[in-house]
Design a protein around this motif. Structure first.
Motif, PDB file in Angstrom:
ATOM      1  N   ASP A 339       0.844  -1.198   0.000  1.00  0.00           N
ATOM      2  CA  ASP A 339       0.000   0.000   0.000  1.00  0.00           C
ATOM      3  C   ASP A 339       0.878   1.247   0.000  1.00  0.00           C
ATOM      4  N   GLN A 340       1.441   1.564  -1.144  1.00  0.00           N
ATOM      5  CA  GLN A 340       2.378   2.685  -1.259  1.00  0.00           C
ATOM      6  C   GLN A 340       1.694   4.038  -1.053  1.00  0.00           C
ATOM      7  N   THR A 341       0.434   4.172  -1.447  1.00  0.00           N
ATOM      8  CA  THR A 341      -0.258   5.455  -1.330  1.00  0.00           C
ATOM      9  C   THR A 341      -0.935   5.644   0.013  1.00  0.00           C
ATOM     10  N   GLY A 342      -1.018   4.588   0.839  1.00  0.00           N
ATOM     11  CA  GLY A 342      -1.545   4.722   2.188  1.00  0.00           C
ATOM     12  C   GLY A 342      -3.042   4.864   2.286  1.00  0.00           C
ATOM     13  N   ASP A 343      -3.799   4.424   1.261  1.00  0.00           N
ATOM     14  CA  ASP A 343      -5.257   4.561   1.321  1.00  0.00           C
ATOM     15  C   ASP A 343      -5.948   3.314   1.838  1.00  0.00           C
ATOM     16  N   GLY A 344      -5.175   2.296   2.228  1.00  0.00           N
ATOM     17  CA  GLY A 344      -5.758   1.090   2.785  1.00  0.00           C
ATOM     18  C   GLY A 344      -6.085   0.021   1.765  1.00  0.00           C
ATOM     19  N   TYR A 345      -5.784   0.271   0.488  1.00  0.00           N
ATOM     20  CA  TYR A 345      -6.082  -0.687  -0.570  1.00  0.00           C
ATOM     21  C   TYR A 345      -4.867  -0.834  -1.482  1.00  0.00           C
ATOM     22  N   LEU A 346      -4.797  -1.990  -2.130  1.00  0.00           N
ATOM     23  CA  LEU A 346      -3.803  -2.206  -3.172  1.00  0.00           C
ATOM     24  C   LEU A 346      -4.480  -1.966  -4.510  1.00  0.00           C
ATOM     25  N   THR A 347      -3.984  -0.976  -5.254  1.00  0.00           N
ATOM     26  CA  THR A 347      -4.505  -0.645  -6.569  1.00  0.00           C
ATOM     27  C   THR A 347      -3.322  -0.410  -7.503  1.00  0.00           C
ATOM     28  N   TRP A 348      -3.635  -0.137  -8.775  1.00  0.00           N
ATOM     29  CA  TRP A 348      -2.565   0.106  -9.731  1.00  0.00           C
ATOM     30  C   TRP A 348      -1.655   1.261  -9.308  1.00  0.00           C
ATOM     31  N   PRO A 349      -2.173   2.395  -8.788  1.00  0.00           N
ATOM     32  CA  PRO A 349      -1.248   3.457  -8.389  1.00  0.00           C
ATOM     33  C   PRO A 349      -0.193   3.027  -7.377  1.00  0.00           C
ATOM     34  N   ASP A 350      -0.485   2.006  -6.560  1.00  0.00           N
ATOM     35  CA  ASP A 350       0.519   1.534  -5.603  1.00  0.00           C
ATOM     36  C   ASP A 350       1.685   0.866  -6.320  1.00  0.00           C
ATOM     37  N   LEU A 351       1.373   0.003  -7.273  1.00  0.00           N
ATOM     38  CA  LEU A 351       2.451  -0.649  -8.012  1.00  0.00           C
ATOM     39  C   LEU A 351       3.133   0.344  -8.952  1.00  0.00           C
ATOM     40  N   ALA A 352       2.371   1.296  -9.483  1.00  0.00           N
ATOM     41  CA  ALA A 352       2.993   2.332 -10.312  1.00  0.00           C
ATOM     42  C   ALA A 352       3.979   3.153  -9.497  1.00  0.00           C
ATOM     43  N   ALA A 353       3.668   3.382  -8.215  1.00  0.00           N
ATOM     44  CA  ALA A 353       4.588   4.122  -7.350  1.00  0.00           C
ATOM     45  C   ALA A 353       5.888   3.346  -7.151  1.00  0.00           C
ATOM     46  N   MET A 354       5.798   2.019  -7.029  1.00  0.00           N
ATOM     47  CA  MET A 354       7.024   1.215  -6.947  1.00  0.00           C
ATOM     48  C   MET A 354       7.841   1.362  -8.225  1.00  0.00           C
ATOM     49  N   ALA A 355       7.164   1.229  -9.366  1.00  0.00           N
ATOM     50  CA  ALA A 355       7.867   1.357 -10.643  1.00  0.00           C
ATOM     51  C   ALA A 355       8.495   2.736 -10.785  1.00  0.00           C
ATOM     52  N   ARG A 356       7.762   3.758 -10.357  1.00  0.00           N
ATOM     53  CA  ARG A 356       8.272   5.130 -10.463  1.00  0.00           C
ATOM     54  C   ARG A 356       9.533   5.317  -9.630  1.00  0.00           C
ATOM     55  N   GLU A 357       9.547   4.774  -8.417  1.00  0.00           N
ATOM     56  CA  GLU A 357      10.717   4.900  -7.553  1.00  0.00           C
ATOM     57  C   GLU A 357      11.918   4.166  -8.148  1.00  0.00           C
ATOM     58  N   LEU A 358      11.689   2.975  -8.688  1.00  0.00           N
ATOM     59  CA  LEU A 358      12.788   2.213  -9.283  1.00  0.00           C
ATOM     60  C   LEU A 358      13.336   2.917 -10.523  1.00  0.00           C
ATOM     61  N   CYS A 359      12.440   3.452 -11.347  1.00  0.00           N
ATOM     62  CA  CYS A 359      12.891   4.176 -12.540  1.00  0.00           C
ATOM     63  C   CYS A 359      13.691   5.415 -12.158  1.00  0.00           C
ATOM     64  N   SER A 360      13.256   6.101 -11.102  1.00  0.00           N
ATOM     65  CA  SER A 360      13.968   7.293 -10.642  1.00  0.00           C
ATOM     66  C   SER A 360      15.339   6.930 -10.110  1.00  0.00           C
ATOM     67  N   ARG A 361      15.419   5.871  -9.315  1.00  0.00           N
ATOM     68  CA  ARG A 361      16.711   5.462  -8.755  1.00  0.00           C
ATOM     69  C   ARG A 361      17.727   5.167  -9.856  1.00  0.00           C
ATOM     70  N   LEU A 362      17.254   4.480 -10.884  1.00  0.00           N
ATOM     71  CA  LEU A 362      18.162   4.034 -11.944  1.00  0.00           C
ATOM     72  C   LEU A 362      18.261   5.036 -13.087  1.00  0.00           C
ATOM     73  N   ASP A 363      17.477   6.135 -13.011  1.00  0.00           N
ATOM     74  CA  ASP A 363      17.486   7.173 -14.045  1.00  0.00           C
ATOM     75  C   ASP A 363      17.315   6.543 -15.423  1.00  0.00           C
ATOM     76  N   LEU A 364      16.256   5.754 -15.582  1.00  0.00           N
ATOM     77  CA  LEU A 364      16.040   5.009 -16.816  1.00  0.00           C
ATOM     78  C   LEU A 364      15.564   5.921 -17.936  1.00  0.00           C
ATOM     79  N   ASP A 365      15.926   5.560 -19.152  1.00  0.00           N
ATOM     80  CA  ASP A 365      15.396   6.266 -20.310  1.00  0.00           C
ATOM     81  C   ASP A 365      14.040   5.668 -20.679  1.00  0.00           C
TER      82      ASP A 365
END
Length: 484
Positions: A339-365
């Motif tokens: 639950d990355q967004t903290g709303d009490g549910y697992l939805t696509w924005p939660d997994l998108a937040a994981m992907a966003r953090e990983l892409c930012s860390r690695l500075d992906l093109d």
């Protein structure tokens, strides 16, 4: 908006970017912290931005991570390297293009709306001007004009066409007053920032093992920051949004800004924003050499925490060291990781937040970023099919716990493989210490397993699956996906 085509280039006479810019001088200014909080509140009061924050942002559950990423992005955009600026602008545009939807009143929002993006820049500029005025050191007209040109250049660097931000400073103030009077609302995101975020702000990684000390300090600082921020907002908006008028709030506000202004005279090494945020992001098991210097301070703070507990005992909390490699319960894993967004549910924005953090860390093109997002999207569809028993399009904590799922299905394995390929920048089918650090830089405190300090594809995938499916605490992945 003024044309910043050639003048926005590094080394230009206008000096819009780089060390000669007014923004660069503000970046390490202690007052900037107050200004950024104020600007964030004004952004969140815009209905479209507030809705996007509620649906997609991790600012409640991972505020320190969000802060670090924001500062890194601003440094890239206002730095001297034009190629870095263009790459960062493209990354921001790709990220914002994914933020669209409708709010609870079925009103559409779109983070790429040029009027919305102009408002974000407007709040940063106006809050910078206000921080100087409230600290008793107002900007002179020439400096204000320069700062406004810099923020116009920032918006132009993102590729936005002129017209949504007024062309001149004289036209800006009527625009700002109109936005405050007609567009802003007392949104849910605004109230969360003011009354939930600071009152429940989790400790930064460096202080994660000192819950008592942190809780005691937060109990005093949280309400004070909220009060100072509310008092600094435009009075008509405060009245319309129903924000409280606390006796003495304006005195406290002026005192905070003046004190922050005086703090500018501290040694430069104490005030460098990137150094301070890097220190806060250090995990207790980091191999950063600066951590040795802080060990004695942590010991003293633990002693202080023991004294606080004698006076006002708090519920016992497990530290990262005590957790070690132990397993989380299903409920803990759901709240800490999924639950990355903290709303009490697992939805696509939660997994998108994981992907966003990983892409930012690695500075992906763009191609690598798209592959990682696609892998997470496939995993979301797999999770939804397996766990969404009531068909409401989301997975509740109860649905997750009741299923006691093994998450290591084909889609999650694919996520691990795509992540390995993104981290393996030289394509030699192994991850060396440098590549590993790029991904786990705030929590890298162990020797990489494998021959010659390298991590093979199978070992990397195995570690990722053990964390995601086995719900185990991890020295590496905890700071990455559960870090605040």
């Amino acid at each position: 908006m003024t044309d910043t085509g050639s003048d926005a280039r590094p080394g230009s006479p206008a000096g819009l970017f780089g060390p000669d810019s007014q923004f660069h001088r503000f970046f390490d200014d202690p007052r900037w912290a107050l200004a950024v909080v104020r600007a964030t509140v004004l952004e969140a009061a815009h209905p479209q931005i507030g809705a996007a924050l509620i649906d997609n942002s991790t600012f409640v559950t991972h505020p320190w991570r969000r802060l670090r990423n924001t500062l890194v992005s601003l440094q890239r955009m206002f730095g001297t390297d034009e190629a870095v600026r263009q790459r960062e602008a493209a990354r921001l545009n790709r990220m914002h293009a994914r933020f669209s939807g409708t709010d609870e009143r079925d009103r559409p929002y779109d983070a790429m709306d040029p009027g919305v993006r102009a408002w974000v820049v407007a709040t940063l500029f106006e809050s910078s001007v206000t921080m100087c005025r409230l600290s008793g050191q107002p900007l002179d007209p020439a400096t204000m004009e320069q700062l406004y040109a810099e923020f116009q250049g920032f918006l132009a660097a993102l590729g936005d066409r002129p017209g949504h931000l007024p062309a001149t400073l004289g036209e800006f103030w009527p625009y700002y007053d109109r936005m405050v009077a007609e567009e802003l609302e007392g949104t849910e995101a605004l109230h969360i920032i003011l009354y939930r975020l600071f009152d429940h702000l989790p400790a930064p990684p460096l202080l994660g093992g000192l819950p008592t000390v942190w809780a005691a300090g937060r109990a005093l600082a949280g309400p004070a920051i909220g009060t100072v921020t509310v008092a600094s907002l435009p009075e008509p908006f405060r009245r319309r949004a129903g924000l409280p008028e606390i006796p003495g709030a304006r005195t406290l506000m002026h005192s905070a800004y003046v004190a922050a202004g005086l703090a500018r005279h501290l040694p430069d090494a104490w005030l460098q924003t990137d150094r301070l945020t890097a220190l806060l992001a250090l995990s207790p098991d980091s191999d950063d050499p600066r951590l040795a210097t802080l060990t004695a301070l942590r010991s003293r703070m633990k002693q202080a925490g023991a004294l606080v507990r004698l006076v006002a005992p708090l519920p016992e909390q497990r530290t990262g060291d005590e957790a070690g490699q132990s397993q989380r319960s299903a409920a803990e894993f759901f709240a800490d990781v999924l639950d990355q967004t903290g709303d009490g549910y697992l939805t696509w924005p939660d997994l998108a937040a994981m992907a966003r953090e990983l892409c930012s860390r690695l500075d992906l093109d763009e191609p690598a970023e798209t592959r990682l997002y696609s892998a997470f999207a496939d995993w979301w569809r797999e999770l939804q099919a397996a766990l969404d028993t009531d068909g409401d399009g989301r997975v509740s904590g109860a649905e997750y716990a009741a299923a006691v799922p093994s998450l290591a299905g084909p889609a999650l394995i694919r996520v691990a493989e795509v992540l390995f390929e993104a981290a393996d920048t030289d394509g030699d089918q192994s991850i060396d210490a440098g590549e590993y650090r790029a991904l786990f830089r705030t929590g890298f405190g162990r020797t990489v397993a494998g021959a010659e300090g390298r991590c093979s594809r199978s070992a990397f995938v195995g570690d990722f699956l053990a964390f995601m499916a086995g719900r185990r605490h991890s020295t590496a992945y905890d700071p990455l996906l559960t870090g605040t």
